[in-house]
Design an enzyme around this catalytic site. Structure first.
Site, PDB file in Angstrom:
ATOM      1  N   ARG A   1      -0.773   8.668   9.360  1.00  0.00           N
ATOM      2  CA  ARG A   1      -0.575   7.230   9.594  1.00  0.00           C
ATOM      3  C   ARG A   1      -0.199   6.490   8.314  1.00  0.00           C
ATOM      4  O   ARG A   1      -0.783   6.721   7.254  1.00  0.00           O
ATOM      5  CB  ARG A   1      -1.866   6.637  10.163  1.00  0.00           C
TER       6      ARG A   1
ATOM      7  N   HIS B   1      -8.985   9.597   3.476  1.00  0.00           N
ATOM      8  CA  HIS B   1      -8.594   8.516   2.562  1.00  0.00           C
ATOM      9  C   HIS B   1      -8.768   9.031   1.142  1.00  0.00           C
ATOM     10  O   HIS B   1      -9.789   9.628   0.818  1.00  0.00           O
ATOM     11  CB  HIS B   1      -9.459   7.276   2.808  1.00  0.00           C
TER      12      HIS B   1
ATOM     13  N   HIS C   1     -11.302   9.601   7.280  1.00  0.00           N
ATOM     14  CA  HIS C   1     -11.058   8.161   7.433  1.00  0.00           C
ATOM     15  C   HIS C   1     -10.532   7.784   8.820  1.00  0.00           C
ATOM     16  O   HIS C   1     -11.010   6.838   9.421  1.00  0.00           O
ATOM     17  CB  HIS C   1     -10.051   7.749   6.358  1.00  0.00           C
TER      18      HIS C   1
ATOM     19  N   GLU D   1       0.868  -1.178   0.000  1.00  0.00           N
ATOM     20  CA  GLU D   1       0.000   0.000   0.000  1.00  0.00           C
ATOM     21  C   GLU D   1       0.902   1.224   0.000  1.00  0.00           C
ATOM     22  O   GLU D   1       2.133   1.095   0.018  1.00  0.00           O
ATOM     23  CB  GLU D   1      -0.939  -0.017   1.213  1.00  0.00           C
TER      24      GLU D   1
ATOM     25  N   ARG E   1      -0.522   8.980   1.980  1.00  0.00           N
ATOM     26  CA  ARG E   1      -1.930   9.353   1.785  1.00  0.00           C
ATOM     27  C   ARG E   1      -2.185  10.848   1.708  1.00  0.00           C
ATOM     28  O   ARG E   1      -2.968  11.313   0.895  1.00  0.00           O
ATOM     29  CB  ARG E   1      -2.743   8.822   2.953  1.00  0.00           C
TER      30      ARG E   1
END
Ligand code: SIN
Length: 526
Positions: A386, A244, A351, A127, A290
């Site tokens: 994160r 997100h 998110h 990811e 992200r």
């Protein structure tokens, strides 16, 4: 000064129970802490607002990160976590996460969680911002649901653990910085109940419902953070909300998460003209951290006058897509999209909360006997942003450490049986429904992924306008939620206004750069 509560009550007139641990929340952090506590013979009650599986854990798609691959190591996982965290990770916490993580994941497998395999080995995916394939997944893209199933079925057969569904935490019972228990509202019996314990553990999850567009279940209203703050606990990093990048954006469809693992397996992001814009924005293209992808998407949406961008999986093997993402494929098909072929319209949505109730490395808060873990807690492990799939791991590792800590220090029951009461709240009606709608609009407009001082001041004005409500009772569960949402919304806006820089999930148009002088945490206490 009088303590702050949501309702009038007198513990002498309420039913009371005593447990070793009172755990609030039934996601991975709460259930794993319950399992651990029971395994050392402790009696545990788990209080959960709706059904046990109504949690963010259950909705998690992509997976759980752990350095288990042959070409991986905790050191590499550490580096990636720090890089994503934008200079604000607590390095000791990250070391614990990446070193203890693999062992905890193996325990989860022993408990019964079935992760996908390839050639007899655990299948690992990638990811954003991970330098290695290290994300375990289950049923393709339903990892959280599998973990929730395994933990919940283990807990259900555990004689030391009682799970109470439809029970809403109301307020902590704190005196002289010591927590004696918690006031809980039984939604079925419609009455209050006192749960006392040597340890009260807040594992209530996040607060996505503060935003109109979010990926969270409806229970995610920031309850644990608000309850702890009202009781005098310190909260930290409240300005850092993770959006997100890729959430389904289709009229009539719910805001459904399209996992980052889709990009991990090779999907592209394109704008409405088909341009693969991420290659212009970052070396890691679609797999940049992200916060970087979110801002690139927002800028692309603005530049192309569109409310969405598109995920393109059409160059990927349709068999791989079907095998890896059966849940996403099925959900999108309901709305007429064949993800093996059609561009999938997506936009960012709220998110994950990086901030929360401040704890040390053992989950202890600033109040004796009160612990926090999972998304409701903040020990700086995620910094300002994160790393994908580190959240389930966080819940496991730090949920486990709370129980270890209590065992080691042999923390006993509070000696005195102190009673608590409140009779000073007005009982007149308050338009809580209207406030909930207004709050979500204000948060979306002013406290989203791109902020300005002016917008944040507007949000704070909104919260100040409703501060009189603290003198009123909130007697129904939805009203209690609104009070909690006001509490945490205001903490987010205030922290975001104070932080005059941009870093990780906090981006200010009027202060677009990171500043060294801001490599520090904002800690708030009532
Ligand atoms: C996802 O599947 O994209 C969510 C994973 C996460 O938030 O860590």
């Amino acid at each position: 000064m009088k303590p702050d509560y949501l309702v009038n009550f007198d513990t002498r007139q309420l039913p009371q129970d005593y447990w070793d641990y009172v755990i609030i929340g039934s996601g991975i952090a709460g259930l794993y802490a319950a399992y651990m506590a029971s395994s050392i013979g402790k009696k545990v009650v788990v209080i959960t607002k709706q059904a046990v599986d109504n949690s963010n854990t259950d909705k998690a798609q992509g997976g759980i990160a752990a350095a288990l691959g042959t070409s991986d190591s905790p050191e590499l996982h550490y580096d990636d976590t720090l890089m994503a965290g934008a200079g604000l990770c607590d390095e000791s916490a990250v070391k614990i996460l990446v070193n203890e993580g693999p062992g905890r994941v193996r325990e989860l497998i022993e408990i019964g969680a079935r992760f996908d395999q390839k050639g007899g080995e655990l299948a690992l995916t990638k990811e954003g911002a991970h330098s290695r394939r290290r994300i375990l997944h289950a049923s393709g893209d339903a990892t959280g649901a599998e973990i929730q199933r395994a933990l919940a079925s283990r807990i259900r057969e555990d004689k030391n653990v009682l799970v109470l569904e439809n029970h809403q935490a109301v307020d902590l019972l704190v005196h002289d910085d010591t927590c004696y228990g918690i006031l809980v509202y039984d939604r079925s019996a419609e009455g209050l109940h006192v749960y006392r314990g040597a340890g009260v553990i807040l594992a209530t999850g996040g607060l996505g419902m503060l935003y109109e567009h979010n990926t969270n279940p409806e229970v995610a209203t920031g309850d644990g953070i608000a309850i702890a703050y009202r009781a005098g606990a310190e909260v930290m990093d409240m300005e850092f909300i993770q959006f997100h990048p890729t959430v389904l954006s289709l009229p009539g469809a719910p805001r459904f998460l399209i996992s980052e693992a889709v990009r991990g397996e090779g999907a592209y992001l394109r704008n409405r003209y088909g341009d693969r814009f991420m290659v212009r924005c970052h070396d890691l293209a679609e797999l940049a951290p992200r916060n970087v992808v979110v801002r690139a998407i927002l800028s692309e949406m603005a530049n192309t006058a569109s409310e969405k961008v598109f995920l393109d999986l059409s160059h990927m093997s349709p068999d791989l897509v079907r095998e890896r993402f059966p849940n996403i494929l099925k959900t999108c098909a309901k709305y007429g999209l064949d993800i093996t072929r059609d561009p999938v319209p997506v936009a960012p949505a709220a998110h994950y909360m990086m901030g929360g109730v401040k704890t040390n490395l053992n989950g202890e808060t600033s109040i004796r006997g009160l612990y926090a873990c999972g998304e409701a807690a903040c020990l700086g492990v995620h910094g300002a942003n994160r790393l994908a799939s580190n959240s389930l791991l966080d819940g496991l590792v730090f949920g486990h450490r709370i129980v270890e800590c209590v065992k080691k220090y042999k923390i006993g029951r509070p000696k005195k049986q102190i009673e608590f009461a409140c009779d000073w709240l007005d009982s007149g009606p308050v338009g809580y429904n209207k406030i909930r709608t207004g709050l979500r609009t204000v948060m979306n407009q002013n406290v989203g992924p791109v902020r300005t001082g002016e917008g944040l001041k507007k949000a704070i004005e909104f919260f100040n306008k409703y501060s009189y409500i603290n003198k009123h009772e909130a007697t129904s569960p939805p009203d209690m939620e609104v009070r909690n949402m006001l509490e945490v919304g205001s903490l987010i806006a205030e922290s975001a206004l104070m932080r005059t820089e941009s870093r990780g999930g906090h981006y200010r148009l009027d202060y677009p750069d990171s500043r060294d002088s801001w490599r520090k945490h904002l800690i708030l206490r009532k």
